[in-house]
Design an enzyme around this catalytic site. Structure first.
Site, PDB file in Angstrom:
ATOM      1  CG  ASP A 171      -1.914   1.176   1.148  1.00 55.13           C
ATOM      2  OD1 ASP A 171      -2.927   1.028   0.454  1.00 55.13           O
ATOM      3  OD2 ASP A 171      -1.649   2.220   1.773  1.00 55.13           O
TER       4      ASP A 171
ATOM      5  CG  HIS B  96      -6.620   6.870   4.621  1.00 51.59           C
ATOM      6  ND1 HIS B  96      -6.823   6.470   3.333  1.00 51.59           N
ATOM      7  CD2 HIS B  96      -7.850   7.122   5.140  1.00 51.59           C
ATOM      8  CE1 HIS B  96      -8.108   6.477   3.058  1.00 51.59           C
ATOM      9  NE2 HIS B  96      -8.769   6.870   4.142  1.00 51.59           N
TER      10      HIS B  96
ATOM     11  CG  ASP C 254      -4.493   1.708   4.641  1.00 53.56           C
ATOM     12  OD1 ASP C 254      -4.914   1.669   5.810  1.00 53.56           O
ATOM     13  OD2 ASP C 254      -4.679   2.665   3.859  1.00 53.56           O
TER      14      ASP C 254
ATOM     15  CD  GLU D 276      -1.459   6.208   2.703  1.00 55.01           C
ATOM     16  OE1 GLU D 276      -2.139   7.115   2.166  1.00 55.01           O
ATOM     17  OE2 GLU D 276      -1.937   5.103   3.044  1.00 55.01           O
TER      18      GLU D 276
END
Length: 595
Positions: A33, A174, A179, A35
């Site tokens: 994952d 998040h 995540d 960001e």
């Protein structure tokens, strides 16, 4: 010649058991994952990477790091993720982080929730860093969830929704690692659901879709043991009757595709439901596989093959053998002294070709056989100058023969007179701004030279007793083919580095016997598709002529030259930017005419 579809090469094989790829318990997944500072890799950068490596439900390792994007993180992103400019100020750049992540993920299946987003950012970062993106397999849990979690069970397929549904041990918030861990739990739940539907291997999981019926998926065992080799495959029913014949450069991979989402034809799903076995026939070359496919389809006429089931349905143009010859369309060829050209792929194209001849040559168009005795009055075509009226005695047998010879020459190999007349006709119509009519003449001319050109290219090959040709094989050595009277009599691939001539002589000695065709005989439509395949192979770059018994040539003034010149001009009609020709529209289609 035997009517059975056999060659002196290739053989059916009974393969060993070979599962459809690694099982899911044996597969290593890296769930990742990211960001980022925004939604597009073209304008945004990565701020955090989190990943978890798992196999067989056991966690093998974690990867987590903040990344300095060297750009301002928007306020709304900071509110969403909790990542601020200050947090990443001392963090490594993506150029420092990415090689370590790629090493962590090496040899694994990459998993992400909405994988297009995460993998898109990673690929873009690799390109900017000058790193090669590995040939990694990707699994998207969003796509999988859409197949397995109906709307009445969850209102959407967001990660937070699925994590709550499956009681994930980690709540997604998040942050990349959290995540990723939540996605691991979602992945395991989804794998459990597909397992209940008979999906147990990685390949089955990657191609899983709810569009594939359970009955279709249960037949995937038919691909077990098939060779990963080029050749022909035959689906058969419980009685051993062929249902479908196909070819592939990898038989096992192609047959497997019939049980996945990549096969969307309704009739194929119906065929698979009836199939009880698949017979592979390994072939040395692609040409051999294509020929075998044609022969098997012609011999067995499998109900689910649409192409080549009825090769005898071609349409031929016939110039009759009588005092006043005429053109007609026939389905069968006879030893009746007539001149034949074809086969044409459809009756419509054959009719257009006949109309082109009538546009150029004042050949009679009445359908009855004319006697040498004059009778009746001239028809409207004679009054228009498009027929010499042999029926009334206004044209003698000798004078009419000169007209018929122009048509016969066109069909046999000298198209200059007919094509020249049609070009003059188009020029006259174009000069009078009658572009629609000129376009009709041009389209008829194309149909004529397309069909006649093909027939004139095939006829010399059918007349050649034996031709041996070769080209370099991709893996070394030579692909050698033996052609007799237009049919593939045998083929062999010589070992790399070996003298090919002993193999050539062995091929000639063992190749299939093909009898010489009679004046009509094997010139029928049954072998036309095969001869076209052989000729197409002979005309490819790199093919060398090794042996030739007889002569092999095409007419200098044949229809093929005009076809090669005219086809691109007609094809250009579909190009919106092509404006070198006047364009008029009739019945919804564009007509182009040179002037």
């Amino acid at each position: 010649m035997s009517s059975t579809p056999t060659l002196r090469t290739g053989h059916a094989v009974q393969g060993t058991f070979d599962e459809l790829g690694p099982t899911l318990a044996e597969t290593t997944f890296v769930v990742v994952d990211l960001e980022t500072t925004g939604g597009s890799p073209a304008t945004s950068a990565i701020t955090e990477i989190g990943a978890v490596k798992v196999r067989g439900g056991v966690e093998l390792g974690e990867f987590q790091t903040l990344v300095n994007p060297h750009a301002h993180i928007p306020a709304f992103i900071s509110v969403l993720t909790g990542i601020t400019d200050a947090m990443v100020a001392e963090s490594p750049s993506i150029a420092q982080v990415l090689p370590s992540f790629l090493e962590f993920a090496r040899g694994s299946v990459l998993v992400a929730h909405n994988a297009r987003f995460d993998v898109g950012f990673l690929r873009a970062a690799a390109e900017r860093c000058g790193l090669d993106w590995p040939a990694v397999r990707v699994l998207d849990t969003v796509h999988l969830a859409r197949q397995l979690v109906p709307r009445d069970e969850a209102p959407n397929h967001k990660l937070a929704t699925l994590a709550a549904l499956f009681s994930s041990r980690t709540i997604p918030d998040h942050r990349a690692l959290h995540d990723a861990k939540a996605t691991v739990d979602v992945l395991h739940e989804l794998i459990g659901r597909v397992g209940n539907q008979g999906v147990h291997t990685l390949d089955e999981l990657l191609t899983f879709t709810s569009r594939v019926s359970p009955a279709q998926r249960r037949k995937r065992h038919l691909a077990e043991g098939l060779p990963s080799r080029p050749g022909v495959y035959v689906f058969k029913d419980a009685q051993g009757r062929p249902l479908y014949v196909g070819t592939s450069h990898d038989i096992r991979s192609r047959v497997r595709s019939y049980f996945t989402a990549s096969e969307r034809r309704t009739r194929m799903a119906e065929m698979v439901a009836l199939a009880e076995s698949v017979t592979p026939i390994v072939c040395g070359t692609r040409l051999e596989a294509q020929v075998r496919e044609l022969r098997l389809i012609a011999a067995h006429q499998p109900r689910y093959n649409r192409r080549s089931r009825h090769p005898d349905r071609g349409v031929w143009i016939k110039l009759t053998d009588e005092p006043f010859p005429r053109l007609s369309l026939v389905r069968q060829l006879r030893d009746d002294g007539a001149t034949y050209s074809g086969p044409y792929t459809s009756r419509l194209s054959a009719e257009a070709a006949v109309a082109a001849v009538h546009d150029a040559v004042p050949l009679r168009q009445c359908t009855s056989r004319l006697s040498l005795r004059p009778r009746g009055t001239a028809c409207a075509l004679a009054e228009m100058g498009r027929c010499g009226a042999p029926c009334t005695g206004d044209q003698t047998v000798e004078d009419y023969a000169a007209v018929a010879d122009r048509v016969r020459d066109m069909l046999r190999g000298d198209c200059r007179a007919v094509v020249g007349a049609l070009h003059r006709r188009m020029a006259d119509l174009s000069g009078e701004d009658r572009y629609e009519e000129a376009g009709v003449v041009r389209d008829r001319l194309l149909a004529l030279v397309r069909g006649a050109g093909k027939a004139q290219r095939l006829a010399p090959l059918r007349a050649t007793p034996e031709l041996v040709a070769a080209r370099r094989a991709p893996g070394g050595g030579w692909e050698v083919v033996c052609v007799r009277h237009g049919r593939l009599a045998g083929t062999v691939v010589t070992p790399a580095g070996a003298d090919p001539m002993p193999h050539v002589e062995a091929l000639r000695a063992s190749a299939e016997h093909v009898p010489e065709p009679s004046s009509v005989g094997l010139r029928g439509a049954v072998g036309t598709e095969e001869t076209e395949l052989v000729l197409r192979w002979l005309e490819t770059d790199g093919v060398r002529l090794v042996e030739l018994d007889g002569s092999w040539s095409c007419p200098v003034h044949g229809a093929q030259g005009e076809h090669a010149r005219l086809e691109p001009l007609v094809a250009a009609a579909t190009d919106p930017g092509f404006d070198a020709w006047p364009v008029r529209r009739s019945r919804g289609t564009a007509s182009l005419v040179a002037h």
